[in-house]
Design an enzyme around this catalytic site. Structure first.
Site, mmCIF file in Angstrom:
data_model
loop_
_atom_site.group_PDB
_atom_site.id
_atom_site.type_symbol
_atom_site.label_atom_id
_atom_site.label_comp_id
_atom_site.label_asym_id
_atom_site.label_seq_id
_atom_site.Cartn_x
_atom_site.Cartn_y
_atom_site.Cartn_z
ATOM 1 C CG ASP A 185 29.211 -10.689 -15.291
ATOM 2 O OD1 ASP A 185 29.086 -10.662 -14.046
ATOM 3 O OD2 ASP A 185 30.277 -10.388 -15.870
ATOM 4 C CB THR A 198 33.202 -11.449 -3.493
ATOM 5 O OG1 THR A 198 33.465 -10.041 -3.578
ATOM 6 C CG2 THR A 198 31.985 -11.695 -2.613
ATOM 7 N N GLY A 212 30.436 -13.779 -7.072
ATOM 8 C CA GLY A 212 30.287 -13.000 -5.858
ATOM 9 C C GLY A 212 28.863 -12.883 -5.339
ATOM 10 C CB ILE A 213 27.116 -10.011 -3.761
ATOM 11 C CG1 ILE A 213 28.043 -9.837 -2.546
ATOM 12 C CG2 ILE A 213 25.679 -9.640 -3.390
ATOM 13 C CD1 ILE A 213 28.207 -8.401 -2.091
ATOM 14 C CG ASP A 255 29.404 -2.534 -20.423
ATOM 15 O OD1 ASP A 255 29.236 -1.951 -19.336
ATOM 16 O OD2 ASP A 255 30.408 -2.355 -21.137
ATOM 17 C CB VAL A 256 25.355 -1.827 -15.884
ATOM 18 C CG1 VAL A 256 24.863 -3.222 -15.541
ATOM 19 C CG2 VAL A 256 26.656 -1.510 -15.159
ATOM 20 C CE1 TYR A 296 32.186 -0.146 -4.599
ATOM 21 C CE2 TYR A 296 32.355 0.514 -2.298
ATOM 22 C CZ TYR A 296 31.893 -0.363 -3.269
ATOM 23 O OH TYR A 296 31.145 -1.450 -2.902
ATOM 24 C CE LYS A 298 28.669 0.269 -4.845
ATOM 25 N NZ LYS A 298 27.678 -0.574 -5.581
#
Length: 259
Positions: free
Chosen positions: A45, A199, A25-26, A69-70, A164, A168
């Site tokens: 990732d 995506t 994706g992005i 893993d954030v 979400y 954000k």
């Protein structure tokens, strides 16, 4: 991408960039573009094998992949320690990993809420903190570009997505706060706010012709964004050309927020 020479202010020769959520994706589009600008790129990732595969495809001489893993502090600390050990510096962080659980608010469990907060908000902070530590220690500063969303600037979504939207929105203000705090260390912090982007992240949404028609109808430019559209904005904010820009969230939205 383009084969034309990139003007000097948009080059980033010799710099090291890390991209979270970089296997697709992005994130992947940004990683590829940063390489064309002259960066060495660390693709990270949660799927470590996918990160390594993506980096290998970009080019093992200019990219390498790491599992990250954030949402887990130990994983973040370990990954940035590996970056430090392998290349000894970090100049750019593309803070892109994200998660969405699309449910009506009255049906959203606390576990689902926490899962989105852990990635989108806490994870973004953990990675920014780890990256800034390396940037400030190195003395030259650096650049962080967070991935926010138009849903962080508008409540006008087409479907319920409260966790979400909330996280954000937090990214938008986190970007401002960190920009002010770290400006004395020459660490610039900005964000991009994409509209719906073609995506895998939007998943089954593309399977609904009705929803795709609604997205086009509410977007003045009449289309979804492509990953490359967002990557170009990220690359600009990460480049020396944006050297006087910090604390800003750049909408990549086809005019959505101008209405």
């Amino acid at each position: 991408m383009t084969d034309k020479p990139i003007p000097a202010p948009f080059r980033a020769d010799g710099l090291v960039a890390a991209v979270t959520g970089g296997a697709n994706g992005i994130g992947l589009a940004a990683a590829k573009l940063l390489v064309t600008m002259g960066c060495r790129v660390v693709v990270t990732d949660r799927d470590g094998a996918a990160a390594i595969e993506a980096a290998t495809a970009i080019g093992p001489d200019v990219a390498f992949g790491l599992e990250l893993d954030v949402a887990k502090e130990a994983s973040v600390d370990a990954a940035f320690a590996q970056i430090d050990a392998k290349v000894g510096r970090l100049d750019i962080l593309i803070n892109n990993a994200g998660r969405a659980i699309r449910k009506p608010s009255l049906e959203l469990s606390l576990a689902d809420w926490d899962a989105v907060v852990a990635v989108n908000m806490t994870g973004a902070f953990l990675c920014a903190r780890a990256a800034a530590t390396l940037m400030i220690r190195g003395g030259a500063g650096g650049v962080i570009v967070n991935t926010a969303s138009i849903m962080g600037l508008s409540g006008g979504g087409l479907y319920p997505n409260i966790s979400y939207q909330t996280t954000k929105g937090a990214i938008v203000n986190m970007t401002r706060a960190l920009a002010v705090e770290w400006a004395p260390h020459n660490v610039r912090v900005n964000a991009v706010a994409p509209i719906w982007t073609r995506t895998g992240f939007i998943g089954q949404l593309e399977e609904s012709p009705e929803l795709m028609a609604r997205i086009q109808a509410v977007t003045p430019l009449g289309r979804l964004a492509e990953a490359e559209d967002v990557a170009y904005a990220i690359a600009f904010l990460a480049s020396p050309a944006a050297g006087m820009i910090t604390g800003h969230t750049l909408a990549v939205d086809g005019g959505f927020l101008a209405q």
